[in-house]
Motif scaffolding. Structure first.
Motif, PDB file in Angstrom:
ATOM      1  N   UNK A 287      -9.078   1.902  -6.812  1.00  0.00           N
ATOM      2  CA  UNK A 287      -8.606   0.540  -7.059  1.00  0.00           C
ATOM      3  C   UNK A 287      -7.201   0.318  -6.507  1.00  0.00           C
ATOM      4  N   UNK A 288      -6.300   1.255  -6.763  1.00  0.00           N
ATOM      5  CA  UNK A 288      -4.928   1.106  -6.301  1.00  0.00           C
ATOM      6  C   UNK A 288      -4.870   0.949  -4.782  1.00  0.00           C
ATOM      7  N   UNK A 289      -5.685   1.710  -4.074  1.00  0.00           N
ATOM      8  CA  UNK A 289      -5.698   1.638  -2.615  1.00  0.00           C
ATOM      9  C   UNK A 289      -6.140   0.258  -2.134  1.00  0.00           C
ATOM     10  N   UNK A 290      -7.152  -0.288  -2.757  1.00  0.00           N
ATOM     11  CA  UNK A 290      -7.681  -1.580  -2.327  1.00  0.00           C
ATOM     12  C   UNK A 290      -6.675  -2.706  -2.513  1.00  0.00           C
ATOM     13  N   UNK A 291      -6.033  -2.775  -3.680  1.00  0.00           N
ATOM     14  CA  UNK A 291      -5.284  -3.990  -4.015  1.00  0.00           C
ATOM     15  C   UNK A 291      -3.764  -3.834  -3.957  1.00  0.00           C
ATOM     16  N   UNK A 292      -3.247  -2.610  -3.773  1.00  0.00           N
ATOM     17  CA  UNK A 292      -1.805  -2.444  -3.656  1.00  0.00           C
ATOM     18  C   UNK A 292      -1.307  -3.161  -2.404  1.00  0.00           C
ATOM     19  N   UNK A 293      -0.027  -3.573  -2.377  1.00  0.00           N
ATOM     20  CA  UNK A 293       0.491  -4.320  -1.227  1.00  0.00           C
ATOM     21  C   UNK A 293       0.355  -3.549   0.083  1.00  0.00           C
ATOM     22  N   UNK A 294       0.122  -4.301   1.126  1.00  0.00           N
ATOM     23  CA  UNK A 294       0.073  -3.727   2.477  1.00  0.00           C
ATOM     24  C   UNK A 294       1.449  -3.951   3.105  1.00  0.00           C
ATOM     25  N   UNK A 295       2.325  -2.971   2.953  1.00  0.00           N
ATOM     26  CA  UNK A 295       3.697  -3.098   3.441  1.00  0.00           C
ATOM     27  C   UNK A 295       4.111  -1.802   4.104  1.00  0.00           C
ATOM     28  N   UNK A 296       5.284  -1.814   4.717  1.00  0.00           N
ATOM     29  CA  UNK A 296       5.800  -0.600   5.348  1.00  0.00           C
ATOM     30  C   UNK A 296       6.206   0.440   4.314  1.00  0.00           C
ATOM     31  N   UNK A 297       6.373  -0.009   3.052  1.00  0.00           N
ATOM     32  CA  UNK A 297       6.811   0.899   1.998  1.00  0.00           C
ATOM     33  C   UNK A 297       5.695   1.318   1.048  1.00  0.00           C
ATOM     34  N   UNK A 298       4.514   0.745   1.236  1.00  0.00           N
ATOM     35  CA  UNK A 298       3.410   1.069   0.334  1.00  0.00           C
ATOM     36  C   UNK A 298       2.122   1.165   1.143  1.00  0.00           C
ATOM     37  N   UNK A 299       1.241   2.072   0.751  1.00  0.00           N
ATOM     38  CA  UNK A 299       0.073   2.402   1.580  1.00  0.00           C
ATOM     39  C   UNK A 299      -1.179   1.631   1.197  1.00  0.00           C
ATOM     40  N   UNK A 300      -1.046   0.563   0.400  1.00  0.00           N
ATOM     41  CA  UNK A 300      -2.231  -0.186   0.002  1.00  0.00           C
ATOM     42  C   UNK A 300      -2.843  -0.969   1.155  1.00  0.00           C
ATOM     43  N   UNK A 301      -4.041  -1.491   0.895  1.00  0.00           N
ATOM     44  CA  UNK A 301      -4.743  -2.275   1.917  1.00  0.00           C
ATOM     45  C   UNK A 301      -4.593  -3.779   1.710  1.00  0.00           C
ATOM     46  N   UNK A 372      -1.766  -2.557 -12.205  1.00  0.00           N
ATOM     47  CA  UNK A 372      -2.342  -1.326 -11.655  1.00  0.00           C
ATOM     48  C   UNK A 372      -1.493  -0.714 -10.546  1.00  0.00           C
ATOM     49  N   UNK A 373      -0.340  -1.315 -10.226  1.00  0.00           N
ATOM     50  CA  UNK A 373       0.503  -0.777  -9.170  1.00  0.00           C
ATOM     51  C   UNK A 373       1.376   0.329  -9.750  1.00  0.00           C
ATOM     52  N   UNK A 374       1.109   1.565  -9.362  1.00  0.00           N
ATOM     53  CA  UNK A 374       1.902   2.694  -9.839  1.00  0.00           C
ATOM     54  C   UNK A 374       2.705   3.245  -8.668  1.00  0.00           C
ATOM     55  N   UNK A 375       3.785   3.972  -8.953  1.00  0.00           N
ATOM     56  CA  UNK A 375       4.601   4.506  -7.860  1.00  0.00           C
ATOM     57  C   UNK A 375       3.786   5.354  -6.885  1.00  0.00           C
ATOM     58  N   UNK A 376       4.135   5.233  -5.629  1.00  0.00           N
ATOM     59  CA  UNK A 376       3.438   5.990  -4.583  1.00  0.00           C
ATOM     60  C   UNK A 376       3.462   7.484  -4.867  1.00  0.00           C
ATOM     61  N   UNK A 377       4.531   7.953  -5.488  1.00  0.00           N
ATOM     62  CA  UNK A 377       4.654   9.383  -5.773  1.00  0.00           C
ATOM     63  C   UNK A 377       3.609   9.874  -6.755  1.00  0.00           C
ATOM     64  N   UNK A 378       2.988   8.965  -7.512  1.00  0.00           N
ATOM     65  CA  UNK A 378       1.995   9.367  -8.502  1.00  0.00           C
ATOM     66  C   UNK A 378       0.575   9.403  -7.925  1.00  0.00           C
TER      67      UNK A 378
END
Length: 514
Positions: A287-301, A372-378
């Motif tokens: 879920x996090x991958x699908x809906x997290x922001x698509x930015x240079x700082x986050x790997x979401x789609x 559902x947005x958790x830190x990338x490190x997690x």
């Protein structure tokens, strides 16, 4: 069938590839491993992907998102109600849900003959019945009548017709949940935390009863049988009286690793990251991958982006795109707005001391989902998040309780439970001035306010479209937003064409309009 065993938190699976259904079911350990395999399809696509597509995108709260219309264009067909029965999404949803049914049926058929502790055996069978009910609820909510399979069938027996009435589906689900509630404990400890409980069985049963009921002013729905509002009140009342659940004061904390399996989470899909990659053998969730922001700082789609006032006029060729949008459904001072939706200037925790300002360059609506947005490190990698996905929260139960009370004419009592939700929202942010308690509202007014409160409290948790359908609001709400929903056709999704082609018992029994 290859079974998977689970140990750590009942989800770290170890393959038992040398075992088959013929030689496997001989011990309590085998029974638990088979049960854990029956939980596994919950972690696949239905709740990581289909819930937000069918609940939020189709329900009008979000746009498909991502970079352009061609990136996963199939979602756009559902958003625009141009979907066809051959859509792969439908077959994925159907087949994965029936895989869950099959695995639950294996447990229910093979475990009774195992010589083992009777109390543990009863609990295992109760969990399997809950899981079968959950998989069937997902199916019925999407398609209405679906084939009922409660035994392990031979290949020449699998072509099963749909029942004549949806009441048969509901009766099967209800019986499984009543049986489960009789034997499941209210709470678990240690590595069993996260399994289905008595509270989960009662809550899903209440939800099933609510879906069968039609509020005043609603002629019929594809789910309707007879009104069961008193049953809903009784079941939710038992959950409330149990004292096992509560609204936590920290609303955003519910959607973090620290808030998992808290007293507000009645049943969640459990995630364990680092146990696989992008496939169905992955215990980390997508879920996090699908809906997290698509930015240079986050790997979401960057899929499923909320619609709001800065969404471009006429976006997607829809001049009404911003009518009744999800952003403006919140009062500006409602903390849940900030906790649910990212907008330009918001600061995102990236883990450790790393924070950055949300950049909405890649969001065509101008917003992203904060829940559902958790830190990338997690995260443990792409589509490999440890964060659970809540399917039933205590707040949801309180709103069902209020809805049923109101339909029974007990509006003053219902108001108390709606105000509990609103008070928690206000208290979750220091200095918040709203939402204020509701006062002096009529039954009709509260009926509308409860659906609005559900939209705010449960935003992006996959409920919106189904709430609109079950309350006869879909046509009015979605058409006003420029979504071409057709009453009598789009209330349900088309049975997958591939399933109709292979199953002669389904031919000639497609859902209306497809």
């Amino acid at each position: 069938m290859v079974l998977q065993a689970c140990e750590e938190e009942f989800l770290d699976r170890k393959p038992l590839s040398e075992l088959t259904t013929a030689n496997f079911y001989t011990s309590a350990a085998d029974a638990l491993a088979a049960l854990n395999a029956a939980y596994d399809p919950l972690q696949w696509d239905v709740h990581s992907r289909m819930d937000w597509i069918f609940g939020d995108v189709v329900g009008g709260d979000t746009d498909k998102g991502s970079t352009d219309d061609q990136d996963y264009s199939e979602i756009l067909q559902f958003q625009n109600f141009t979907q066809v029965a051959s859509a792969p999404l439908l077959m994925d949803f159907w087949s994965q849900s029936y895989d869950g049914v099959y695995r639950a049926n294996l447990v229910l058929e093979r475990v009774p003959d195992i010589d083992m502790d009777p109390q543990l055996k009863a609990r295992i069978l109760g969990e399997a019945k809950f899981l079968r009910a959950q998989y069937y609820f997902d199916l019925v909510r999407a398609w209405g009548r679906v084939p009922i399979i409660t035994t392990v069938l031979n290949p020449d027996e699998v072509f099963v017709a749909r029942p004549e009435s949806i009441a048969e589906n509901w009766e099967q689900i209800e019986q499984d949940l009543r049986d489960a509630a009789e034997v499941l404990p209210w709470v678990y400890g240690g590595g069993d935390v996260g399994r289905a409980t008595k509270g989960a069985a009662l809550a899903l049963l209440a939800k099933v009863n609510l879906f069968q009921s039609t509020p005043e002013g609603c002629s019929s729905t594809p789910y309707a049988t007879t009104d069961q509002y008193q049953e809903v009140v009784d079941l939710t009342g038992e959950i409330i009286a149990s004292g096992n659940y509560m609204l936590l004061p920290d609303f955003p904390g519910l959607f973090t690793l620290q808030g998992e399996n808290s007293p507000e989470h009645i049943f969640s899909v459990q995630g364990v990251a680092g146990t696989g990659g992008w496939n169905n053998e992955n215990d980390g969730l997508a879920l996090n991958q699908w809906i997290a922001p698509r930015t240079s700082n986050f790997s979401g789609w960057g899929f499923s982006t909320p619609i709001g006032p800065i969404t471009p006029e006429g976006y997607g060729g829809n001049p009404k795109i911003k009518v009744n949008n999800i952003y403006e459904a919140f009062e500006p001072c409602d903390p849940r707005l900030e906790y649910s939706i990212l907008e330009p200037g918001d600061i995102i925790d990236h883990g450790g001391d790393k924070v950055y300002e949300y950049d909405n360059t890649w969001s065509r609506t101008g917003y992203s989902i904060q829940k559902f947005l958790i830190p990338e490190a997690e995260l443990a990698g792409a589509a490999n998040s440890p964060l659970n996905i809540p399917l039933i929260r205590y707040a949801d139960v309180l709103l069902w309780h209020a809805e049923a009370l109101n339909e029974l004419g007990r509006t003053d009592e219902a108001l108390e439970f709606v105000n509990m939700i609103r008070a928690r929202a206000r208290a979750s942010m220091p200095g918040a001035t709203c939402p204020l308690p509701l006062e002096n509202v009529s039954q009709a007014e509260l009926r509308d306010l409860i659906i609005l409160e559900r939209r705010r409290e449960l935003a992006f948790e996959g409920h919106r479209f189904f709430d609109l359908v079950r309350t006869c609001r879909a046509s009015e709400v979605l058409n006003a937003m420029g979504r071409p929903f057709v009453e009598g056709k789009h209330n349900l999704f088309p049975i997958p064409q591939a399933e109709i082609d292979r199953n002669p018992a389904l031919q000639g029994d497609q859902n209306p309009g497809f």
